[in-house]
Design a protein around this motif. Structure first.
Motif, mmCIF file in Angstrom:
data_model
loop_
_atom_site.group_PDB
_atom_site.id
_atom_site.type_symbol
_atom_site.label_atom_id
_atom_site.label_comp_id
_atom_site.label_asym_id
_atom_site.label_seq_id
_atom_site.Cartn_x
_atom_site.Cartn_y
_atom_site.Cartn_z
ATOM 1 N N LEU A 323 -7.232 -13.017 -35.739
ATOM 2 C CA LEU A 323 -6.659 -14.365 -35.736
ATOM 3 C C LEU A 323 -6.058 -14.679 -37.101
ATOM 4 C CD1 LEU A 323 -9.428 -16.285 -33.759
ATOM 5 C CD2 LEU A 323 -7.127 -15.721 -32.954
ATOM 6 N N GLU A 324 -6.792 -14.288 -38.119
ATOM 7 C CA GLU A 324 -6.328 -14.540 -39.471
ATOM 8 C C GLU A 324 -5.005 -13.807 -39.726
ATOM 9 O OE1 GLU A 324 -8.733 -12.741 -42.382
ATOM 10 O OE2 GLU A 324 -8.433 -14.334 -43.837
ATOM 11 N N GLY A 325 -4.934 -12.572 -39.229
ATOM 12 C CA GLY A 325 -3.730 -11.776 -39.423
ATOM 13 C C GLY A 325 -2.504 -12.440 -38.817
ATOM 14 N N ALA A 326 -2.709 -13.087 -37.687
ATOM 15 C CA ALA A 326 -1.579 -13.731 -37.019
ATOM 16 C C ALA A 326 -1.069 -14.936 -37.810
ATOM 17 C CB ALA A 326 -1.984 -14.160 -35.606
ATOM 18 N N LEU A 327 -1.921 -15.439 -38.710
ATOM 19 C CA LEU A 327 -1.520 -16.622 -39.479
ATOM 20 C C LEU A 327 -0.893 -16.260 -40.826
ATOM 21 C CD1 LEU A 327 -4.518 -19.023 -38.798
ATOM 22 C CD2 LEU A 327 -2.179 -19.218 -37.941
ATOM 23 N N LYS A 328 -0.816 -14.972 -41.119
ATOM 24 C CA LYS A 328 -0.231 -14.589 -42.400
ATOM 25 C C LYS A 328 1.212 -15.081 -42.483
ATOM 26 C CE LYS A 328 -3.099 -10.653 -43.615
ATOM 27 N NZ LYS A 328 -3.311 -9.215 -43.444
ATOM 28 N N PRO A 329 1.585 -15.585 -43.659
ATOM 29 C CA PRO A 329 2.908 -16.173 -43.813
ATOM 30 C C PRO A 329 4.016 -15.168 -43.483
ATOM 31 C CG PRO A 329 1.558 -16.578 -45.748
ATOM 32 C CD PRO A 329 0.799 -15.612 -44.896
ATOM 33 N N PHE A 330 5.106 -15.704 -42.996
ATOM 34 C CA PHE A 330 6.229 -14.852 -42.623
ATOM 35 C C PHE A 330 7.522 -15.600 -42.897
ATOM 36 C CE2 PHE A 330 9.210 -13.418 -39.202
ATOM 37 C CZ PHE A 330 9.401 -12.126 -39.696
ATOM 38 N N GLU A 378 9.951 -9.052 -34.183
ATOM 39 C CA GLU A 378 11.261 -9.299 -33.598
ATOM 40 C C GLU A 378 12.072 -10.347 -34.369
ATOM 41 O OE1 GLU A 378 10.179 -10.224 -29.585
ATOM 42 O OE2 GLU A 378 9.645 -8.138 -29.127
ATOM 43 N N GLY A 379 11.498 -10.802 -35.485
ATOM 44 C CA GLY A 379 12.259 -11.683 -36.362
ATOM 45 C C GLY A 379 12.352 -13.137 -35.931
ATOM 46 N N PHE A 380 11.417 -13.590 -35.113
ATOM 47 C CA PHE A 380 11.423 -15.002 -34.731
ATOM 48 C C PHE A 380 10.940 -15.869 -35.896
ATOM 49 C CE2 PHE A 380 11.487 -13.233 -30.492
ATOM 50 C CZ PHE A 380 12.146 -14.197 -29.737
ATOM 51 N N ASP A 381 11.271 -17.136 -35.831
ATOM 52 C CA ASP A 381 10.712 -18.113 -36.756
ATOM 53 C C ASP A 381 9.328 -18.476 -36.209
ATOM 54 O OD1 ASP A 381 9.856 -20.348 -38.061
ATOM 55 O OD2 ASP A 381 11.787 -21.381 -38.013
ATOM 56 N N LEU A 382 8.283 -18.140 -36.964
ATOM 57 C CA LEU A 382 6.927 -18.278 -36.446
ATOM 58 C C LEU A 382 6.277 -19.637 -36.731
ATOM 59 C CD1 LEU A 382 5.518 -14.773 -37.456
ATOM 60 C CD2 LEU A 382 6.664 -15.448 -35.339
ATOM 61 N N GLY A 383 7.000 -20.483 -37.456
ATOM 62 C CA GLY A 383 6.406 -21.741 -37.928
ATOM 63 C C GLY A 383 5.681 -22.535 -36.863
ATOM 64 N N LEU A 384 6.364 -22.782 -35.777
ATOM 65 C CA LEU A 384 5.809 -23.610 -34.709
ATOM 66 C C LEU A 384 4.568 -22.957 -34.092
ATOM 67 C CD1 LEU A 384 6.691 -26.247 -33.337
ATOM 68 C CD2 LEU A 384 7.827 -24.852 -31.582
ATOM 69 N N ALA A 385 4.700 -21.676 -33.792
ATOM 70 C CA ALA A 385 3.603 -20.958 -33.131
ATOM 71 C C ALA A 385 2.397 -20.849 -34.045
ATOM 72 C CB ALA A 385 4.076 -19.567 -32.702
ATOM 73 N N GLN A 386 2.646 -20.589 -35.329
ATOM 74 C CA GLN A 386 1.529 -20.478 -36.255
ATOM 75 C C GLN A 386 0.846 -21.822 -36.467
ATOM 76 O OE1 GLN A 386 3.264 -18.423 -39.672
ATOM 77 N NE2 GLN A 386 2.200 -16.545 -39.055
ATOM 78 N N ALA A 387 1.633 -22.884 -36.485
ATOM 79 C CA ALA A 387 1.043 -24.219 -36.630
ATOM 80 C C ALA A 387 0.154 -24.525 -35.424
ATOM 81 C CB ALA A 387 2.143 -25.275 -36.757
ATOM 82 N N GLU A 388 0.612 -24.093 -34.268
ATOM 83 C CA GLU A 388 -0.164 -24.306 -33.048
ATOM 84 C C GLU A 388 -1.496 -23.558 -33.130
ATOM 85 O OE1 GLU A 388 0.580 -26.436 -30.977
ATOM 86 O OE2 GLU A 388 -0.015 -25.931 -28.928
ATOM 87 N N LEU A 389 -1.420 -22.306 -33.550
ATOM 88 C CA LEU A 389 -2.631 -21.503 -33.658
ATOM 89 C C LEU A 389 -3.588 -22.094 -34.689
ATOM 90 C CD1 LEU A 389 -4.187 -18.999 -32.765
ATOM 91 C CD2 LEU A 389 -2.979 -17.685 -34.508
ATOM 92 N N GLN A 390 -3.010 -22.529 -35.791
ATOM 93 C CA GLN A 390 -3.820 -23.146 -36.844
ATOM 94 C C GLN A 390 -4.522 -24.392 -36.328
ATOM 95 O OE1 GLN A 390 -4.016 -22.073 -40.419
ATOM 96 N NE2 GLN A 390 -5.809 -23.257 -39.895
ATOM 97 N N GLU A 391 -3.793 -25.218 -35.603
ATOM 98 C CA GLU A 391 -4.383 -26.467 -35.104
ATOM 99 C C GLU A 391 -5.503 -26.188 -34.098
ATOM 100 O OE1 GLU A 391 -1.638 -29.295 -33.478
ATOM 101 O OE2 GLU A 391 -3.240 -30.590 -32.713
ATOM 102 N N LEU A 392 -5.235 -25.293 -33.161
ATOM 103 C CA LEU A 392 -6.223 -25.046 -32.120
ATOM 104 C C LEU A 392 -7.465 -24.332 -32.657
ATOM 105 C CD1 LEU A 392 -3.837 -24.142 -29.153
ATOM 106 C CD2 LEU A 392 -4.875 -26.345 -29.717
ATOM 107 N N THR A 393 -7.278 -23.426 -33.607
ATOM 108 C CA THR A 393 -8.476 -22.779 -34.171
ATOM 109 C C THR A 393 -9.291 -23.789 -34.978
ATOM 110 O OG1 THR A 393 -7.132 -21.973 -36.028
ATOM 111 C CG2 THR A 393 -7.623 -20.402 -34.269
ATOM 112 N N SER A 394 -8.608 -24.738 -35.593
ATOM 113 C CA SER A 394 -9.373 -25.704 -36.385
ATOM 114 C C SER A 394 -10.120 -26.689 -35.478
ATOM 115 C CB SER A 394 -8.481 -26.443 -37.376
ATOM 116 O OG SER A 394 -7.626 -27.319 -36.708
ATOM 117 N N VAL A 395 -9.633 -26.891 -34.259
ATOM 118 C CA VAL A 395 -10.390 -27.710 -33.299
ATOM 119 C C VAL A 395 -11.726 -27.028 -32.999
ATOM 120 C CG1 VAL A 395 -10.474 -28.570 -30.923
ATOM 121 C CG2 VAL A 395 -8.362 -28.757 -32.236
ATOM 122 N N LEU A 396 -11.715 -25.719 -33.030
ATOM 123 C CA LEU A 396 -12.951 -24.966 -32.800
ATOM 124 C C LEU A 396 -13.758 -24.818 -34.093
ATOM 125 C CD1 LEU A 396 -11.614 -22.129 -30.464
ATOM 126 C CD2 LEU A 396 -12.659 -24.303 -29.832
#
Length: 481
Positions: A323-330, A378-396
């Motif tokens: 999970l942490e790896g998926a949040l690494k800045p990009f 694939e070079g997507f802008d990950l900002g939105l998705a990472q923010a989502e992951l960050q928010e949901l993991t912090s709910v837990l």
RNA sequence: GGCCACGUAGCCAAGUGGUAAGGCAGGGGUCUGCAAAACCUUUAUCGCGAGUUCGAUUCUCGCCGUGGCCUCCA
């Protein structure tokens, strides 16, 4: 949100007594010894429940939650233990509470709103007992004890789904000295020599086990409140007696919904002090990361048993790293398409709404993590998705930011030696800058195709639990457990 | 003995009346100087027996196994 209610044995919607607010009471520990991972698991479950109910990411949520959990700091076990240790029972309790609360901080528990102790609530308790006596549900013995009269109301046993007759058959048939009926239980116990005691209308003494929770829950949350929680081992007799006393005192329903969490086992065996098969919170925190412990707890359903094993904790640790790896800045290119987290939130919320389905909620997060990692390639802008992951993991309550960096875990002397070995300056430097300098030295070596040296540096750091990874953006380092 | 849960791949763990999420580990690939990470791919007929059903892992019954509780002056 639907939760399985022990009282009705049905899934019931959480339906607040007061619109927009929820009161939760959870039975805490009797602090006669240090807390173990079972206590931690229980508290983590309710911590996540509270976080989720407070979360405003779901349109219907954002409750104003009052979370109360108690300490039963006067009790038989505590008195026995203090006698063994030849110390004061109240001091023993206080020390254990202090340690447990420090550990709770490490575990990432949001501090409960109230943490009442029996010793601080004697008047609350005695006035509740007086009310129960006044209502005819309790009696005072000639000795000065007070007992709850189980047979007056016909609903005793409704929570644990037992019949008085069945329970009676299981007793040893001894009718305590002044007890009217074998199942009657103590509300107030007269002091015995050497025991802590407080004045009361009946005798100098102390509260029985059970009454403290009825009294404190009603004091802080009202006669009727929303959710009462605890471990399944407390259903009988503790919660059964709690509900009896509380409703006897007020004539009103006590908790609207009873929620019980399963027990933790260790290496497939019951955790018990007698066999030594027990893991303290202190030990667990030393061996595993708090986030891994939390992931372990949440990866099985709260009502089932949860078996703590080396393998399970290893898996949880890897899960956190994932999970942490998926949040690494990009850094995506300016014209990159934003990656859409799609149905993640919906799946997460649906899982949580359905009897606190944390395992399924986690599955949605792992799926999102994979989508992010794919999007990175694939070079997507990950900002939105990472923010989502960050928010949901912090709910837990999963803390994933920079969690692997624990300076205390680094052997600074060995690190400095390593720096000298490779001719890197380390005088008066911070741990992080020494590591950075070593990485720079290695990068030069790699540019010069000196792979022997670069591998030596990497291997040496690995022995210090510092993991190097080469990426297109440069070399990253992290701590490895 | 009584009451209540549970029994799903090597391990952990969801879920559903119509052939089973996710994590870890393993195999095979891609990427990499080599790694690591990541990605792709691969691994289960759901404790046993019977019944209900067009069809059950999912419902019912029995059995086996595991766990919790069965009180306070143990």
């Amino acid at each position: 949100m639907r939760l399985l209610d022990t009282l009705t044995n049905k899934l019931r919607e959480v339906d607040p007594v007061h619109e927009g607010s929820i009161g939760i009471y959870v039975c805490g520990v009797t602090p006669y010894a240090e807390a173990h991972v079972g206590h931690a698991m229980s508290l983590i479950v309710y911590d996540v429940l509270v976080r989720y109910l407070r979360w405003d990411g779901n349109s219907a949520r954002g409750y104003n939650v009052t979370f109360v959990t108690n300490y039963t700091d006067v009790d038989d076990k505590l008195i026995e233990r203090a006698a063994e240790l030849n110390c004061d029972p109240l001091e023993l309790a206080s020390e254990n509470i202090d340690r447990w609360e420090r550990e709770q901080v490490e575990l990432g528990i949001v501090p409960p709103d109230k943490r009442p102790r029996v010793t601080g609530e004697i008047e609350t308790i005695t006035s509740t007992i007086e009310e129960i006596i006044r209502q005819g549900y309790a009696y005072v013995t000639t000795n000065g004890d007070v007992y709850y009269r189980v047979q007056v109301k016909n609903d005793y046993g409704k929570l644990s789904h037992r019949e008085i007759e069945g329970l009676r058959a299981g007793t040893r048939g001894e009718l305590g000295k002044d007890k009217e009926f074998p199942l009657d239980f103590a509300l107030w116990k007269k002091q015995k020599p050497g025991e802590p005691a407080w004045p009361s209308p009946w005798s100098n003494g102390r509260p029985g086990w059970h009454i403290e929770c009825s009294a404190m829950a009603q004091r802080y949350l009202g006669d009727t409140f929303d959710i009462h929680g605890g471990g399944v081992d407390l259903i009988f007799p503790h919660h059964e007696n709690e509900i009896a006393q509380a409703e006897a005192a007020t004539g009103k329903p006590f908790a609207r919904l009873w929620m019980h969490n399963g027990m933790v086992q260790y290496e497939n065996e019951k955790m018990s002090k007698s066999t030594g098969n027990l893991v303290s919170v202190a030990e667990a925190l030393q061996r595993w990361h708090p986030a891994a412990l939390r992931l372990f707890v949440l990866s099985s359903h709260y009502r089932g048993p949860n078996n703590l094993t080396e393998e399970a904790m290893g898996a949880a640790t890897r899960g956190i790293e994932r999970l942490e790896g998926a949040l690494k800045p990009f850094k995506a290119s300016p014209d990159a398409t934003p990656l859409d987290p799609e149905g993640t939130r919906t799946r997460f919320v649906e899982a949580m709404e359905n009897d606190f389905g944390t395992p399924q909620a986690l599955a949605s997060l792992f799926d999102l993590a994979r989508a992010i990692n794919r999007g990175r390639a694939e070079g997507f802008d990950l900002g939105l998705a990472q923010a989502e992951l960050q928010e949901l993991t912090s709910v837990l309550g999963l803390r994933l930011d920079n969690i692997t960096f624990t300076e205390v875990k680094i052997d600074k002397i060995a690190l400095a030696d390593t720096a000298s070995e490779f001719g890197v300056d380390h005088s008066g430097s911070e741990v992080e800058s020494i590591i950075t300098a070593l990485i720079e030295r290695r990068t030069i070596a790699r540019t010069e195709k000196d792979f022997i040296l670069s591998d030596e540096i990497r291997d040496k750091l690995a022995t210090l639990h510092i993991l190097l990874e080469d990426t297109p953006e440069g070399t990253h380092w992290s701590m490895q457990s």
